[in-house]
Design an enzyme around this catalytic site. Sequence first.
Site, PDB file in Angstrom:
ATOM      1  N   LYS A   1       0.721  -1.579  -0.226  1.00 45.38           N
ATOM      2  CA  LYS A   1       0.287   0.500   0.033  1.00 45.38           C
ATOM      3  C   LYS A   1       1.089   1.623   0.113  1.00 45.38           C
ATOM      4  O   LYS A   1       1.735   1.259   0.766  1.00 45.38           O
ATOM      5  CB  LYS A   1      -1.076  -0.432   1.349  1.00 45.38           C
ATOM      6  CG  LYS A   1      -1.971   0.632   1.026  1.00 45.38           C
ATOM      7  CD  LYS A   1      -2.717   0.649   2.327  1.00 45.38           C
ATOM      8  CE  LYS A   1      -3.740   2.160   2.634  1.00 45.38           C
ATOM      9  NZ  LYS A   1      -4.662   2.438   3.160  1.00 45.38           N
TER      10      LYS A   1
ATOM     11  N   SER B   1      -9.682   2.332   2.451  1.00 43.87           N
ATOM     12  CA  SER B   1      -8.913   3.129   1.954  1.00 43.87           C
ATOM     13  C   SER B   1      -8.245   1.887   0.882  1.00 43.87           C
ATOM     14  O   SER B   1      -7.340   2.645  -0.355  1.00 43.87           O
ATOM     15  CB  SER B   1      -8.107   3.828   2.381  1.00 43.87           C
ATOM     16  OG  SER B   1      -7.576   3.362   3.485  1.00 43.87           O
TER      17      SER B   1
ATOM     18  N   SER C   1     -10.602   0.115   6.971  1.00 43.55           N
ATOM     19  CA  SER C   1      -9.557   0.402   5.516  1.00 43.55           C
ATOM     20  C   SER C   1      -8.713  -0.783   5.258  1.00 43.55           C
ATOM     21  O   SER C   1      -8.584  -1.550   3.132  1.00 43.55           O
ATOM     22  CB  SER C   1      -8.365   2.014   5.381  1.00 43.55           C
ATOM     23  OG  SER C   1      -9.729   2.480   4.933  1.00 43.55           O
TER      24      SER C   1
HETATM   25  N1  GLN Z   1     -12.856   5.440   6.141  1.00 37.57           N
HETATM   26  C1  GLN Z   1     -12.673   5.043   7.752  1.00 37.57           C
HETATM   27  C2  GLN Z   1     -12.201   6.564   6.866  1.00 37.57           C
HETATM   28  O1  GLN Z   1     -12.666   7.663   5.744  1.00 37.57           O
HETATM   29  C3  GLN Z   1     -11.762   4.297   7.336  1.00 37.57           C
HETATM   30  C4  GLN Z   1     -10.787   5.004   6.384  1.00 37.57           C
HETATM   31  C5  GLN Z   1      -9.773   3.802   7.304  1.00 37.57           C
HETATM   32  O2  GLN Z   1      -9.637   2.755   7.685  1.00 37.57           O
HETATM   33  N2  GLN Z   1      -7.952   4.164   6.708  1.00 37.57           N
HETATM   34  O3  GLN Z   1     -12.097   7.310   8.128  1.00 37.57           O
END
Ligand code: GLN
Length: 482
Positions: free
Chosen positions: A76, A151, A175
Amino acid sequence: MLNSNLQQIGSALRKKNISSVELTQLYLERIATYNPQLNAYITVNSELSLAQARAADEMLASGQAQPLTGIPIAQKDIFCAKGWRTTCGSKMLENFIAPYDAYVIELFNRAGAVSLGKTNMDEFAMGSSNETSYFGPVKNPWNQEYVPGGSSGGAASAVAARLCAAATGTDTGGSIRQPAGLCGISGLKPTYGVCSRYGMIAFASSLDQAGPMARSAADLALLLNAMAGYDARDSTSLQRDKEDYARELDKPLQGLRIGLPREFFAAGLSEDVAQAVEAALNEYRKLGAVIVDISLPNSQLAVPVYYVLAPAEASSNLSRFDGVRYGHRAADYKDLAQMYEKSRAEGFGAEVKRRIMIGTYVLSHGYYDAYYLQAQKIRRLIAQDFTDAFKQCDVIMGPTSPSTAFKFGEKGDDPVQMYLSDIYTIAVNLAGLPGMSIPCGFGANAMPVGLQIIGNYFEEARMLKVAHQYQLATDWHSRAPL
Ligand code: GLN
Protein backbone atom coordinates in the site's frame (compact mmCIF):
# COMPACT_ATOMS: atom_id res chain seq x y z
CA MET A 1 0.61 -20.11 -10.79
CA LEU A 2 -1.81 -17.16 -10.62
CA ASN A 3 -4.38 -19.21 -8.77
CA SER A 4 -1.96 -20.97 -6.44
CA ASN A 5 -1.80 -20.14 -2.76
CA LEU A 6 1.33 -18.72 -1.16
CA GLN A 7 2.44 -22.08 0.17
CA GLN A 8 2.21 -23.61 -3.33
CA ILE A 9 4.03 -20.67 -4.90
CA GLY A 10 6.74 -20.88 -2.25
CA SER A 11 7.23 -24.56 -2.82
CA ALA A 12 7.34 -24.14 -6.64
CA LEU A 13 10.07 -21.53 -6.11
CA ARG A 14 12.05 -23.73 -3.75
CA LYS A 15 11.77 -26.69 -6.15
CA LYS A 16 12.94 -24.36 -8.97
CA ASN A 17 9.84 -25.08 -11.05
CA ILE A 18 9.81 -21.33 -11.62
CA SER A 19 12.24 -18.58 -10.66
CA SER A 20 11.29 -15.45 -8.79
CA VAL A 21 12.37 -13.37 -11.80
CA GLU A 22 10.01 -15.33 -14.08
CA LEU A 23 7.16 -15.04 -11.61
CA THR A 24 7.77 -11.31 -11.11
CA GLN A 25 7.77 -10.83 -14.90
CA LEU A 26 4.48 -12.71 -15.15
CA TYR A 27 2.86 -10.34 -12.65
CA LEU A 28 4.44 -7.24 -14.21
CA GLU A 29 2.96 -8.25 -17.58
CA ARG A 30 -0.44 -8.72 -15.97
CA ILE A 31 -0.16 -5.33 -14.33
CA ALA A 32 0.72 -3.80 -17.72
CA THR A 33 -2.41 -5.40 -19.20
CA TYR A 34 -4.97 -4.67 -16.50
CA ASN A 35 -3.72 -1.71 -14.50
CA PRO A 36 -4.65 0.89 -17.13
CA GLN A 37 -8.30 -0.11 -16.48
CA LEU A 38 -8.20 -0.94 -12.79
CA ASN A 39 -5.78 1.78 -11.59
CA ALA A 40 -4.85 -0.45 -8.64
CA TYR A 41 -1.20 0.62 -8.61
CA ILE A 42 0.05 4.19 -8.34
CA THR A 43 3.68 3.24 -8.88
CA VAL A 44 5.24 0.26 -10.62
CA ASN A 45 9.01 0.08 -10.95
CA SER A 46 10.07 -3.07 -12.76
CA GLU A 47 13.76 -2.33 -12.25
CA LEU A 48 13.41 -2.28 -8.46
CA SER A 49 11.12 -5.33 -8.50
CA LEU A 50 13.37 -7.41 -10.72
CA ALA A 51 16.44 -6.52 -8.65
CA GLN A 52 14.61 -7.88 -5.60
CA ALA A 53 13.57 -10.97 -7.56
CA ARG A 54 17.18 -11.65 -8.57
CA ALA A 55 18.26 -11.35 -4.94
CA ALA A 56 15.45 -13.73 -3.96
CA ASP A 57 16.60 -16.25 -6.57
CA GLU A 58 20.05 -16.15 -4.97
CA MET A 59 18.53 -16.76 -1.53
CA LEU A 60 16.58 -19.67 -3.03
CA ALA A 61 19.70 -21.08 -4.70
CA SER A 62 21.69 -20.91 -1.47
CA GLY A 63 18.99 -22.81 0.41
CA GLN A 64 18.24 -19.85 2.72
CA ALA A 65 14.69 -19.36 1.56
CA GLN A 66 11.91 -18.47 3.99
CA PRO A 67 8.20 -19.05 3.28
CA LEU A 68 7.78 -15.74 1.37
CA THR A 69 11.13 -15.66 -0.42
CA GLY A 70 10.67 -14.77 -4.08
CA ILE A 71 6.92 -14.16 -3.80
CA PRO A 72 5.71 -10.96 -5.51
CA ILE A 73 3.47 -8.83 -3.31
CA ALA A 74 2.06 -5.30 -3.50
CA GLN A 75 2.59 -2.61 -0.87
CA LYS A 76 0.00 0.00 0.00
CA ASP A 77 1.33 3.44 -0.89
CA ILE A 78 1.12 4.49 2.78
CA PHE A 79 4.32 2.57 3.62
CA CYS A 80 7.63 4.32 3.09
CA ALA A 81 9.83 2.07 0.98
CA LYS A 82 13.40 3.15 0.28
CA GLY A 83 13.87 4.35 -3.29
CA TRP A 84 10.16 4.03 -4.06
CA ARG A 85 7.85 6.95 -4.68
CA THR A 86 5.52 7.04 -1.66
CA THR A 87 2.50 9.29 -2.19
CA CYS A 88 -0.16 8.19 0.32
CA GLY A 89 -2.62 8.89 -2.49
CA SER A 90 -1.99 12.65 -2.22
CA LYS A 91 -0.74 15.45 -4.41
CA MET A 92 1.04 16.60 -1.25
CA LEU A 93 3.52 13.72 -1.65
CA GLU A 94 3.30 13.31 -5.41
CA ASN A 95 7.08 13.43 -5.84
CA PHE A 96 8.23 12.04 -2.51
CA ILE A 97 10.82 9.28 -2.79
CA ALA A 98 11.09 7.63 0.62
CA PRO A 99 14.63 7.66 2.02
CA TYR A 100 14.01 4.72 4.38
CA ASP A 101 11.88 1.59 4.83
CA ALA A 102 8.87 1.25 7.10
CA TYR A 103 9.44 -1.60 9.54
CA VAL A 104 6.78 -3.70 7.79
CA ILE A 105 8.63 -3.19 4.49
CA GLU A 106 11.94 -4.02 6.17
CA LEU A 107 10.46 -7.29 7.43
CA PHE A 108 9.17 -8.25 3.97
CA ASN A 109 12.57 -7.42 2.51
CA ARG A 110 14.31 -9.58 5.10
CA ALA A 111 11.90 -12.41 4.26
CA GLY A 112 12.98 -12.10 0.62
CA ALA A 113 9.54 -11.07 -0.70
CA VAL A 114 9.48 -9.07 -3.94
CA SER A 115 7.62 -5.75 -4.09
CA LEU A 116 5.65 -5.31 -7.34
CA GLY A 117 4.73 -1.71 -6.60
CA LYS A 118 2.73 0.70 -4.51
CA THR A 119 -1.03 0.37 -4.49
CA ASN A 120 -3.59 3.13 -4.90
CA MET A 121 -5.53 4.33 -1.88
CA ASP A 122 -7.82 7.07 -0.64
CA GLU A 123 -5.85 10.24 0.10
CA PHE A 124 -4.07 9.78 3.45
CA ALA A 125 -6.30 6.70 3.91
CA MET A 126 -9.42 8.85 4.35
CA GLY A 127 -12.27 7.27 2.48
CA SER A 128 -14.29 4.13 1.82
CA SER A 129 -14.40 4.04 -1.97
CA ASN A 130 -10.97 5.07 -3.27
CA GLU A 131 -12.59 8.10 -4.86
CA THR A 132 -10.52 10.51 -2.75
CA SER A 133 -7.21 9.40 -4.29
CA TYR A 134 -5.36 12.17 -6.12
CA PHE A 135 -4.37 9.48 -8.64
CA GLY A 136 -7.95 8.64 -9.61
CA PRO A 137 -10.34 5.97 -8.41
CA VAL A 138 -9.56 2.26 -8.41
CA LYS A 139 -12.05 -0.01 -10.20
CA ASN A 140 -13.59 -3.08 -8.69
CA PRO A 141 -12.47 -6.00 -10.92
CA TRP A 142 -15.84 -7.77 -10.47
CA ASN A 143 -17.56 -4.90 -12.26
CA GLN A 144 -15.72 -1.75 -13.15
CA GLU A 145 -18.74 0.48 -12.59
CA TYR A 146 -18.41 -0.24 -8.87
CA VAL A 147 -16.01 1.04 -6.21
CA PRO A 148 -13.47 -1.37 -4.71
CA GLY A 149 -13.94 0.05 -1.21
CA GLY A 150 -11.30 1.99 0.66
CA SER A 151 -8.93 3.07 1.71
CA SER A 152 -6.90 -0.04 0.74
CA GLY A 153 -8.90 -0.33 -2.49
CA GLY A 154 -5.87 -0.64 -4.75
CA ALA A 155 -4.59 -3.57 -2.68
CA ALA A 156 -7.99 -5.30 -2.70
CA SER A 157 -8.48 -4.80 -6.43
CA ALA A 158 -4.93 -6.00 -7.18
CA VAL A 159 -5.34 -9.18 -5.09
CA ALA A 160 -8.77 -9.96 -6.57
CA ALA A 161 -7.56 -9.37 -10.14
CA ARG A 162 -4.38 -11.40 -9.48
CA LEU A 163 -2.09 -8.48 -10.13
CA CYS A 164 -0.02 -9.70 -7.14
CA ALA A 165 0.14 -12.84 -5.01
CA ALA A 166 -0.88 -10.89 -1.90
CA ALA A 167 -0.74 -7.36 -0.52
CA THR A 168 -0.47 -5.16 2.52
CA GLY A 169 -3.12 -2.76 3.75
CA THR A 170 -3.80 -0.54 6.71
CA ASP A 171 -6.98 -0.22 8.72
CA THR A 172 -7.91 2.82 10.82
CA GLY A 173 -11.67 2.35 10.71
CA GLY A 174 -12.14 -0.54 8.30
CA SER A 175 -9.73 0.09 5.43
CA ILE A 176 -8.50 -3.50 5.21
CA ARG A 177 -11.78 -5.28 5.93
CA GLN A 178 -14.21 -3.14 3.92
CA PRO A 179 -12.30 -3.26 0.58
CA ALA A 180 -11.51 -6.96 1.18
CA GLY A 181 -15.26 -7.53 1.59
CA LEU A 182 -16.21 -5.46 -1.46
CA CYS A 183 -13.60 -7.16 -3.69
CA GLY A 184 -14.18 -10.74 -2.47
CA ILE A 185 -10.80 -11.33 -0.84
CA SER A 186 -9.58 -12.03 2.70
CA GLY A 187 -8.09 -9.33 4.92
CA LEU A 188 -6.98 -9.11 8.53
CA LYS A 189 -6.51 -6.14 10.83
CA PRO A 190 -4.40 -7.40 13.73
CA THR A 191 -4.67 -6.36 17.37
CA TYR A 192 -3.45 -2.76 17.73
CA GLY A 193 0.32 -2.85 18.28
CA VAL A 194 1.07 -6.19 16.61
CA CYS A 195 2.57 -4.58 13.46
CA SER A 196 4.85 -1.58 13.79
CA ARG A 197 3.60 1.80 12.58
CA TYR A 198 7.16 2.99 11.96
CA GLY A 199 7.36 4.41 8.45
CA MET A 200 3.63 4.05 7.88
CA ILE A 201 2.31 7.52 7.09
CA ALA A 202 0.17 8.46 10.09
CA PHE A 203 -3.55 9.13 9.84
CA ALA A 204 -4.98 8.52 13.34
CA SER A 205 -2.17 7.00 15.36
CA SER A 206 -4.26 5.41 18.12
CA LEU A 207 -6.27 3.51 15.50
CA ASP A 208 -3.92 2.84 12.54
CA GLN A 209 -2.84 -0.76 12.11
CA ALA A 210 -1.17 -2.58 9.22
CA GLY A 211 -2.29 -6.00 8.10
CA PRO A 212 -2.28 -8.53 5.27
CA MET A 213 -4.73 -8.85 2.33
CA ALA A 214 -4.76 -12.07 0.34
CA ARG A 215 -6.86 -14.74 -1.32
CA SER A 216 -7.26 -16.98 1.70
CA ALA A 217 -6.91 -17.15 5.46
CA ALA A 218 -3.98 -19.56 5.15
CA ASP A 219 -2.16 -16.94 3.04
CA LEU A 220 -2.96 -14.24 5.61
CA ALA A 221 -1.32 -16.36 8.32
CA LEU A 222 1.93 -16.64 6.33
CA LEU A 223 1.97 -12.90 5.66
CA LEU A 224 1.26 -11.99 9.28
CA ASN A 225 4.10 -14.27 10.37
CA ALA A 226 6.39 -11.99 8.37
CA MET A 227 4.78 -8.62 9.24
CA ALA A 228 4.29 -8.89 13.00
CA GLY A 229 6.99 -8.07 15.50
CA TYR A 230 8.17 -5.67 18.15
CA ASP A 231 9.83 -2.46 17.02
CA ALA A 232 11.32 0.02 19.49
CA ARG A 233 10.72 2.88 17.02
CA ASP A 234 6.94 2.62 17.46
CA SER A 235 6.08 3.46 21.07
CA THR A 236 2.86 1.45 20.87
CA SER A 237 4.49 -1.65 19.37
CA LEU A 238 3.84 -4.65 21.60
CA GLN A 239 6.64 -6.66 23.11
CA ARG A 240 5.41 -10.22 22.76
CA ASP A 241 6.93 -13.56 21.93
CA LYS A 242 6.98 -14.40 18.24
CA GLU A 243 4.06 -16.65 17.36
CA ASP A 244 3.17 -18.83 14.40
CA TYR A 245 -0.19 -17.54 13.19
CA ALA A 246 -0.71 -20.70 11.13
CA ARG A 247 -0.41 -23.03 14.13
CA GLU A 248 -4.16 -23.54 14.65
CA LEU A 249 -5.34 -23.58 11.03
CA ASP A 250 -6.11 -27.28 10.93
CA LYS A 251 -7.92 -27.55 14.24
CA PRO A 252 -11.66 -28.34 14.15
CA LEU A 253 -14.36 -25.83 15.09
CA GLN A 254 -16.40 -28.21 17.26
CA GLY A 255 -17.92 -26.25 20.15
CA LEU A 256 -16.80 -22.84 18.89
CA ARG A 257 -19.11 -20.15 20.30
CA ILE A 258 -19.94 -17.50 17.70
CA GLY A 259 -21.48 -14.31 19.09
CA LEU A 260 -23.93 -12.44 16.88
CA PRO A 261 -24.34 -8.82 17.96
CA ARG A 262 -27.98 -8.01 17.49
CA GLU A 263 -27.04 -4.39 16.65
CA PHE A 264 -25.27 -5.63 13.48
CA PHE A 265 -28.45 -7.19 12.08
CA ALA A 266 -30.78 -4.22 12.61
CA ALA A 267 -32.08 -1.55 10.24
CA GLY A 268 -29.56 -0.40 7.63
CA LEU A 269 -28.33 -3.87 6.68
CA SER A 270 -29.30 -4.74 3.14
CA GLU A 271 -31.27 -7.92 2.57
CA ASP A 272 -28.83 -9.63 0.20
CA VAL A 273 -25.91 -9.14 2.59
CA ALA A 274 -27.99 -10.46 5.50
CA GLN A 275 -28.85 -13.58 3.47
CA ALA A 276 -25.24 -14.35 2.53
CA VAL A 277 -24.11 -13.88 6.15
CA GLU A 278 -26.95 -16.12 7.37
CA ALA A 279 -25.88 -18.83 4.90
CA ALA A 280 -22.31 -18.58 6.19
CA LEU A 281 -23.56 -18.98 9.76
CA ASN A 282 -25.38 -22.15 8.71
CA GLU A 283 -22.13 -23.45 7.30
CA TYR A 284 -20.51 -22.75 10.67
CA ARG A 285 -23.29 -24.64 12.44
CA LYS A 286 -22.49 -27.62 10.20
CA LEU A 287 -18.84 -27.30 11.20
CA GLY A 288 -19.83 -27.71 14.84
CA ALA A 289 -20.11 -24.10 16.01
CA VAL A 290 -22.89 -22.81 18.24
CA ILE A 291 -24.44 -19.39 17.79
CA VAL A 292 -24.88 -17.11 20.80
CA ASP A 293 -26.90 -13.91 20.88
CA ILE A 294 -24.86 -10.98 22.16
CA SER A 295 -25.24 -7.23 22.41
CA LEU A 296 -22.81 -4.37 21.83
CA PRO A 297 -25.07 -1.61 23.17
CA ASN A 298 -22.68 1.30 22.56
CA SER A 299 -21.72 0.25 19.04
CA GLN A 300 -24.19 2.66 17.45
CA LEU A 301 -21.99 5.45 18.81
CA ALA A 302 -18.87 4.12 17.08
CA VAL A 303 -19.22 6.18 13.88
CA PRO A 304 -19.77 9.56 15.64
CA VAL A 305 -17.00 8.82 18.17
CA TYR A 306 -14.61 7.85 15.37
CA TYR A 307 -15.41 11.03 13.41
CA VAL A 308 -14.35 13.10 16.41
CA LEU A 309 -11.23 11.15 17.38
CA ALA A 310 -9.82 10.20 13.96
CA PRO A 311 -9.99 13.77 12.56
CA ALA A 312 -8.55 15.14 15.83
CA GLU A 313 -5.50 12.91 15.49
CA ALA A 314 -5.31 13.52 11.73
CA SER A 315 -5.34 17.31 12.15
CA SER A 316 -2.29 16.99 14.36
CA ASN A 317 -0.50 14.35 12.25
CA LEU A 318 -1.03 16.21 8.99
CA SER A 319 0.36 19.49 10.32
CA ARG A 320 3.82 18.29 9.25
CA PHE A 321 2.82 18.69 5.58
CA ASP A 322 3.58 22.39 5.39
CA GLY A 323 5.67 22.67 2.25
CA VAL A 324 8.81 23.09 4.39
CA ARG A 325 9.35 19.94 6.39
CA TYR A 326 7.41 17.77 3.97
CA GLY A 327 5.33 17.94 0.88
CA HIS A 328 4.18 20.10 -1.98
CA ARG A 329 5.14 23.77 -1.94
CA ALA A 330 3.16 26.39 -3.84
CA ALA A 331 5.02 28.15 -6.65
CA ASP A 332 4.24 31.78 -5.74
CA TYR A 333 3.50 33.37 -2.41
CA LYS A 334 3.92 36.77 -0.77
CA ASP A 335 5.10 35.73 2.66
CA LEU A 336 5.52 32.72 4.95
CA ALA A 337 1.88 32.57 6.04
CA GLN A 338 0.70 32.58 2.44
CA MET A 339 3.26 29.93 1.54
CA TYR A 340 1.76 27.57 4.15
CA GLU A 341 -1.75 28.49 3.16
CA LYS A 342 -1.32 27.99 -0.57
CA SER A 343 0.83 24.86 -0.23
CA ARG A 344 -1.76 23.16 1.95
CA ALA A 345 -4.68 24.44 -0.11
CA GLU A 346 -3.11 23.02 -3.29
CA GLY A 347 -1.64 19.85 -1.80
CA PHE A 348 -4.66 18.43 0.06
CA GLY A 349 -7.93 17.23 -1.44
CA ALA A 350 -11.43 18.07 -0.19
CA GLU A 351 -11.92 15.10 2.16
CA VAL A 352 -8.57 15.63 3.87
CA LYS A 353 -9.37 19.32 4.35
CA ARG A 354 -12.75 18.41 5.82
CA ARG A 355 -11.08 16.11 8.36
CA ILE A 356 -8.46 18.72 9.29
CA MET A 357 -11.21 21.27 9.91
CA ILE A 358 -13.31 18.89 12.03
CA GLY A 359 -10.24 17.80 13.97
CA THR A 360 -9.06 21.32 14.64
CA TYR A 361 -12.55 22.29 15.77
CA VAL A 362 -13.05 19.43 18.26
CA LEU A 363 -9.62 20.08 19.78
CA SER A 364 -10.10 23.81 20.18
CA HIS A 365 -10.59 25.56 23.50
CA GLY A 366 -14.21 25.36 24.60
CA TYR A 367 -15.02 22.36 22.40
CA TYR A 368 -12.32 19.99 23.63
CA ASP A 369 -14.35 18.87 26.67
CA ALA A 370 -17.63 18.74 24.82
CA TYR A 371 -16.40 16.67 21.87
CA TYR A 372 -12.92 15.20 22.21
CA LEU A 373 -13.07 14.22 25.88
CA GLN A 374 -16.62 12.96 25.59
CA ALA A 375 -15.66 10.81 22.60
CA GLN A 376 -12.73 9.33 24.53
CA LYS A 377 -15.10 8.31 27.33
CA ILE A 378 -17.47 6.60 24.93
CA ARG A 379 -14.53 4.88 23.26
CA ARG A 380 -13.86 3.23 26.62
CA LEU A 381 -17.47 2.05 26.86
CA ILE A 382 -17.35 0.62 23.33
CA ALA A 383 -14.24 -1.40 24.26
CA GLN A 384 -15.93 -2.57 27.48
CA ASP A 385 -18.90 -3.90 25.44
CA PHE A 386 -16.53 -6.24 23.60
CA THR A 387 -14.84 -7.37 26.83
CA ASP A 388 -18.28 -8.25 28.21
CA ALA A 389 -19.32 -10.00 24.98
CA PHE A 390 -16.20 -12.17 24.91
CA LYS A 391 -17.27 -13.68 28.24
CA GLN A 392 -20.07 -15.37 26.29
CA CYS A 393 -18.41 -16.22 22.98
CA ASP A 394 -15.06 -17.03 21.36
CA VAL A 395 -15.44 -14.94 18.20
CA ILE A 396 -17.98 -12.39 17.00
CA MET A 397 -19.41 -12.54 13.49
CA GLY A 398 -21.49 -10.28 11.31
CA PRO A 399 -21.41 -8.47 8.00
CA THR A 400 -18.29 -6.47 7.10
CA SER A 401 -20.33 -3.75 5.40
CA PRO A 402 -24.04 -2.91 5.27
CA SER A 403 -24.17 -3.39 1.48
CA THR A 404 -22.09 -4.77 -1.37
CA ALA A 405 -19.99 -2.41 -3.50
CA PHE A 406 -21.77 0.75 -4.64
CA LYS A 407 -21.34 2.68 -7.88
CA PHE A 408 -18.91 5.54 -8.41
CA GLY A 409 -20.38 8.88 -7.39
CA GLU A 410 -23.23 7.24 -5.47
CA LYS A 411 -22.14 8.50 -2.05
CA GLY A 412 -19.86 11.31 -3.19
CA ASP A 413 -22.13 14.21 -2.24
CA ASP A 414 -22.96 12.96 1.21
CA PRO A 415 -19.99 12.31 3.48
CA VAL A 416 -22.21 10.84 6.21
CA GLN A 417 -23.53 8.14 3.85
CA MET A 418 -19.91 7.33 3.00
CA TYR A 419 -18.93 7.23 6.69
CA LEU A 420 -21.74 4.79 7.42
CA SER A 421 -20.19 2.15 5.16
CA ASP A 422 -17.79 1.46 8.07
CA ILE A 423 -20.53 1.10 10.66
CA TYR A 424 -19.61 -2.52 11.51
CA THR A 425 -15.84 -2.15 11.33
CA ILE A 426 -15.06 1.06 13.24
CA ALA A 427 -15.85 -0.16 16.78
CA VAL A 428 -13.15 -2.83 16.37
CA ASN A 429 -10.48 -0.15 15.81
CA LEU A 430 -11.75 1.95 18.71
CA ALA A 431 -11.35 -1.12 20.95
CA GLY A 432 -7.97 -2.10 19.41
CA LEU A 433 -9.26 -5.60 18.64
CA PRO A 434 -8.33 -7.83 15.71
CA GLY A 435 -10.91 -8.15 12.91
CA MET A 436 -11.02 -9.80 9.54
CA SER A 437 -13.20 -10.15 6.47
CA ILE A 438 -13.58 -13.23 4.29
CA PRO A 439 -15.76 -13.67 1.21
CA CYS A 440 -19.06 -15.47 1.87
CA GLY A 441 -21.11 -15.14 -1.32
CA PHE A 442 -22.53 -12.60 -3.72
CA GLY A 443 -25.24 -9.98 -3.42
CA ALA A 444 -28.09 -8.90 -5.66
CA ASN A 445 -25.80 -7.01 -8.04
CA ALA A 446 -23.49 -10.08 -8.32
CA MET A 447 -20.88 -8.27 -6.21
CA PRO A 448 -19.05 -10.04 -3.34
CA VAL A 449 -20.24 -10.08 0.28
CA GLY A 450 -17.79 -10.04 3.20
CA LEU A 451 -18.22 -11.90 6.47
CA GLN A 452 -16.57 -10.13 9.39
CA ILE A 453 -14.89 -12.14 12.15
CA ILE A 454 -13.86 -10.25 15.29
CA GLY A 455 -11.63 -11.84 17.92
CA ASN A 456 -10.50 -10.97 21.40
CA TYR A 457 -7.07 -9.36 21.85
CA PHE A 458 -4.24 -11.51 20.36
CA GLU A 459 -6.67 -14.15 19.06
CA GLU A 460 -5.47 -13.84 15.45
CA ALA A 461 -4.45 -17.51 15.28
CA ARG A 462 -7.90 -18.61 16.37
CA MET A 463 -9.64 -16.24 13.94
CA LEU A 464 -7.48 -17.53 11.09
CA LYS A 465 -8.48 -21.08 11.99
CA VAL A 466 -12.14 -20.07 12.04
CA ALA A 467 -11.74 -18.52 8.57
CA HIS A 468 -9.62 -21.36 7.18
CA GLN A 469 -12.04 -24.12 8.23
CA TYR A 470 -14.84 -22.25 6.44
CA GLN A 471 -12.66 -21.87 3.36
CA LEU A 472 -11.98 -25.63 3.36
CA ALA A 473 -15.74 -26.21 3.30
CA THR A 474 -16.66 -23.51 0.72
CA ASP A 475 -15.14 -22.06 -2.42
CA TRP A 476 -16.14 -18.37 -2.33
CA HIS A 477 -12.51 -17.38 -1.72
CA SER A 478 -11.31 -19.12 -4.85
CA ARG A 479 -13.70 -17.37 -7.25
CA ALA A 480 -11.91 -14.94 -9.57
CA PRO A 481 -13.30 -11.94 -11.47
CA LEU A 482 -10.89 -12.02 -14.44
N1 GLN B 1 -13.38 4.93 5.89
C1 GLN B 1 -12.80 5.33 7.13
C2 GLN B 1 -12.29 6.75 7.03
O1 GLN B 1 -12.45 7.34 6.02
C3 GLN B 1 -11.69 4.39 7.52
C4 GLN B 1 -10.45 4.58 6.73
C5 GLN B 1 -9.33 3.72 7.17
O2 GLN B 1 -9.54 2.69 7.83
N2 GLN B 1 -8.14 4.15 6.85
O3 GLN B 1 -11.75 7.28 7.97
